[in-house]
Design an enzyme around this catalytic site. Sequence first.
Site, PDB file in Angstrom:
ATOM      1  N   TYR A  92       0.949  -1.210   0.172  1.00 24.71           N
ATOM      2  CA  TYR A  92       0.128   0.000   0.053  1.00 24.71           C
ATOM      3  C   TYR A  92       0.941   1.280   0.094  1.00 24.71           C
ATOM      4  O   TYR A  92       0.220   2.274  -0.049  1.00 24.71           O
ATOM      5  CB  TYR A  92      -0.848   0.139   1.209  1.00 24.71           C
ATOM      6  CG  TYR A  92      -1.983  -1.136   1.537  1.00 24.71           C
ATOM      7  CD1 TYR A  92      -2.129  -1.969   0.462  1.00 24.71           C
ATOM      8  CD2 TYR A  92      -2.489  -1.247   2.533  1.00 24.71           C
ATOM      9  CE1 TYR A  92      -2.635  -3.351   0.806  1.00 24.71           C
ATOM     10  CE2 TYR A  92      -3.399  -2.582   2.866  1.00 24.71           C
ATOM     11  CZ  TYR A  92      -3.405  -3.255   1.779  1.00 24.71           C
ATOM     12  OH  TYR A  92      -4.286  -4.500   1.949  1.00 24.71           O
ATOM     13  N   HIS A 110       1.107 -11.732   2.558  1.00 28.04           N
ATOM     14  CA  HIS A 110       0.120 -11.216   1.908  1.00 28.04           C
ATOM     15  C   HIS A 110      -0.851 -11.691   0.950  1.00 28.04           C
ATOM     16  O   HIS A 110      -2.074 -11.733   1.004  1.00 28.04           O
ATOM     17  CB  HIS A 110       0.524  -9.860   0.922  1.00 28.04           C
ATOM     18  CG  HIS A 110      -0.334  -8.746   0.692  1.00 28.04           C
ATOM     19  ND1 HIS A 110      -0.205  -7.439   1.067  1.00 28.04           N
ATOM     20  CD2 HIS A 110      -1.793  -8.764   0.504  1.00 28.04           C
ATOM     21  CE1 HIS A 110      -1.319  -6.633   0.721  1.00 28.04           C
ATOM     22  NE2 HIS A 110      -2.416  -7.431   0.354  1.00 28.04           N
TER      23      HIS A 110
HETATM   24  N1  LIG Z   1      -5.355  -8.712   2.289  1.00 25.16           N
HETATM   25  C1  LIG Z   1      -5.666  -8.376   1.146  1.00 25.16           C
HETATM   26  O1  LIG Z   1      -5.435  -8.914   0.137  1.00 25.16           O
HETATM   27  C2  LIG Z   1      -6.492  -7.340   1.070  1.00 25.16           C
HETATM   28  C3  LIG Z   1      -7.319  -7.012  -0.150  1.00 25.16           C
HETATM   29  C4  LIG Z   1      -8.116  -6.066  -0.195  1.00 25.16           C
HETATM   30  C5  LIG Z   1      -8.370  -5.327   1.106  1.00 25.16           C
HETATM   31  N2  LIG Z   1      -7.678  -5.534   1.992  1.00 25.16           N
HETATM   32  C6  LIG Z   1      -7.694  -4.506   3.372  1.00 25.16           C
HETATM   33  O2  LIG Z   1      -8.893  -4.282   3.771  1.00 25.16           O
HETATM   34  C7  LIG Z   1      -9.594  -2.948   3.730  1.00 25.16           C
HETATM   35  C8  LIG Z   1     -10.739  -2.687   3.207  1.00 25.16           C
HETATM   36  O3  LIG Z   1     -11.070  -3.011   2.003  1.00 25.16           O
HETATM   37  P1  LIG Z   1     -11.160  -2.472   0.793  1.00 25.16           P
HETATM   38  O4  LIG Z   1     -10.255  -1.154   0.687  1.00 25.16           O
HETATM   39  O5  LIG Z   1     -10.877  -3.399  -0.398  1.00 25.16           O
HETATM   40  O6  LIG Z   1     -12.591  -1.949   0.431  1.00 25.16           O
HETATM   41  P2  LIG Z   1     -13.725  -1.615   1.313  1.00 25.16           P
HETATM   42  O7  LIG Z   1     -13.607  -1.216   2.574  1.00 25.16           O
HETATM   43  O8  LIG Z   1     -14.843  -2.730   0.990  1.00 25.16           O
HETATM   44  O9  LIG Z   1     -14.285  -0.487   0.428  1.00 25.16           O
HETATM   45  C9  LIG Z   1     -13.627   0.867   0.474  1.00 25.16           C
HETATM   46  C10 LIG Z   1     -14.616   1.742  -0.643  1.00 25.16           C
HETATM   47  O10 LIG Z   1     -15.784   1.890  -0.119  1.00 25.16           O
HETATM   48  C11 LIG Z   1     -15.996   3.482  -0.179  1.00 25.16           C
HETATM   49  N3  LIG Z   1     -16.866   3.897   1.231  1.00 25.16           N
HETATM   50  C12 LIG Z   1     -16.234   3.790   2.517  1.00 25.16           C
HETATM   51  N4  LIG Z   1     -17.122   4.215   3.446  1.00 25.16           N
HETATM   52  C13 LIG Z   1     -18.089   4.500   2.554  1.00 25.16           C
HETATM   53  C14 LIG Z   1     -19.698   4.913   2.951  1.00 25.16           C
HETATM   54  N5  LIG Z   1     -19.930   5.404   4.426  1.00 25.16           N
HETATM   55  N6  LIG Z   1     -20.281   5.472   2.045  1.00 25.16           N
HETATM   56  C15 LIG Z   1     -19.878   5.083   0.907  1.00 25.16           C
HETATM   57  N7  LIG Z   1     -18.993   4.536   0.132  1.00 25.16           N
HETATM   58  C16 LIG Z   1     -18.164   4.183   1.351  1.00 25.16           C
HETATM   59  C17 LIG Z   1     -14.542   4.030  -0.212  1.00 25.16           C
HETATM   60  O11 LIG Z   1     -14.533   5.055  -0.794  1.00 25.16           O
HETATM   61  P3  LIG Z   1     -13.756   6.527   0.035  1.00 25.16           P
HETATM   62  O12 LIG Z   1     -12.427   6.024   0.050  1.00 25.16           O
HETATM   63  O13 LIG Z   1     -14.293   7.499  -0.806  1.00 25.16           O
HETATM   64  O14 LIG Z   1     -14.649   6.721   1.419  1.00 25.16           O
HETATM   65  C18 LIG Z   1     -13.874   2.940  -0.919  1.00 25.16           C
HETATM   66  O15 LIG Z   1     -14.205   3.282  -2.559  1.00 25.16           O
HETATM   67  C19 LIG Z   1      -8.355  -2.378   2.714  1.00 25.16           C
HETATM   68  O16 LIG Z   1      -8.201  -1.094   3.032  1.00 25.16           O
HETATM   69  C20 LIG Z   1      -7.020  -3.025   3.045  1.00 25.16           C
HETATM   70  O17 LIG Z   1      -6.726  -2.632   4.402  1.00 25.16           O
HETATM   71  C21 LIG Z   1      -6.660  -6.312   2.087  1.00 25.16           C
END
Ligand SMILES: NC(=O)c1ccc[n+]([C@@H]2O[C@H](COP(=O)([O-])OP(=O)(O)OC[C@H]3O[C@@H](n4cnc5c(N)ncnc54)[C@H](OP(=O)(O)O)[C@@H]3O)[C@@H](O)[C@H]2O)c1
Length: 292
Positions: free
Chosen positions: A57, A115
Amino acid sequence: MTPITIANALASTVTLNDGTVMPMFGLGVYRIDNNCSDLIAAALQQGYLLIDTAEFYNNEHSVGVAIKQSGKKREEVFVISKWWPSTEGAKGAMKSLDQCLKNLESNYVDLYMIHAPKDHHCADAYQALLDAKKQGKIKSLGVANFGVHHLEALAKLGLEKPSVNQIQIHPWYQNNDIVRYCREHNITVIGYSPLAKAKKIDETTIVAIAKKLSKSPAQILIRWSVQHGYVTIPKTSQEGRLKTNADVFTWSIPDEDMKTLDALGDQQWSCTWDPTKYSLEEAGLQVITIQQ
Ligand SMILES: NC(=O)c1ccc[n+]([C@@H]2O[C@H](COP(=O)([O-])OP(=O)(O)OC[C@H]3O[C@@H](n4cnc5c(N)ncnc54)[C@H](OP(=O)(O)O)[C@@H]3O)[C@@H](O)[C@H]2O)c1
């Protein structure tokens, strides 16, 4: 009885299989730019206690800066980071870990993970990370995106089980077989992408339940994860969303609506990559049987 407030809900914890205590809710910081210390510091000041970053990241340094900026002590914040596997194997994992500690300006990371089961060197890297754990550089060792076959291979190789497996979990992709295995083997599950990256946030089913409960669609999705007992790490880059995304503890989704949300799992729709399906060979976790 202590009233459930957002602050004390954010302080709720789970004890991992190695005795480490981990908060059950945090901020994921994937695709937040590498200068995001203001946002992370704001989250910490609002009561978030866990930050999920990764080498990939490119913002571990912002986490370190944010902890200082927030006025929190290092030990008050639970930091997760992850090694991005490479063909360098164990050597690469050690380099990434040392760089992580430099980035965090800390002599330890709370939870360090592989990861994904990729690039052919997970077994030797995992062994090296276990050694780093003994040295105190890592408090707990975990994996991410490991399927049941990867977890079984670690066990067959005689390696200590991970404390955590971080996998994709939201109503459309529930990974129930991996969750079942982890729960049976006392491996804590962290669900990632709880909002399914907001790709289906306007879907009728979600919007209807949100309207009925006077909550936002995002809150419905996050609450679904919390109500199923998952540690969850919704990401937002917008400070204004930190508070509402965490406001999912003082109310619940009625059973009939949980059932409706659970049924979305039949779609088997993944919002992102799915390395849980990679082969043992890809992971470098083959169990070699010696022919007599
Ligand atoms: N280990 C892995 O392979 C892996 C893979 C993916 C993710 N992750 C971890 O999991 C975390 C979360 O997953 P993710 O980032 O994939 O996606 P997520 O948390 O499922 O979704 C993030 C998205 O939702 C939007 N969002 C957040 N709050 C909101 C709200 N109240 N209303 C409307 N939209 C909203 C965000 O936009 P805004 O930013 O504009 O609010 C962003 O576009 C990551 O940041 C990472 O730390 C790990």
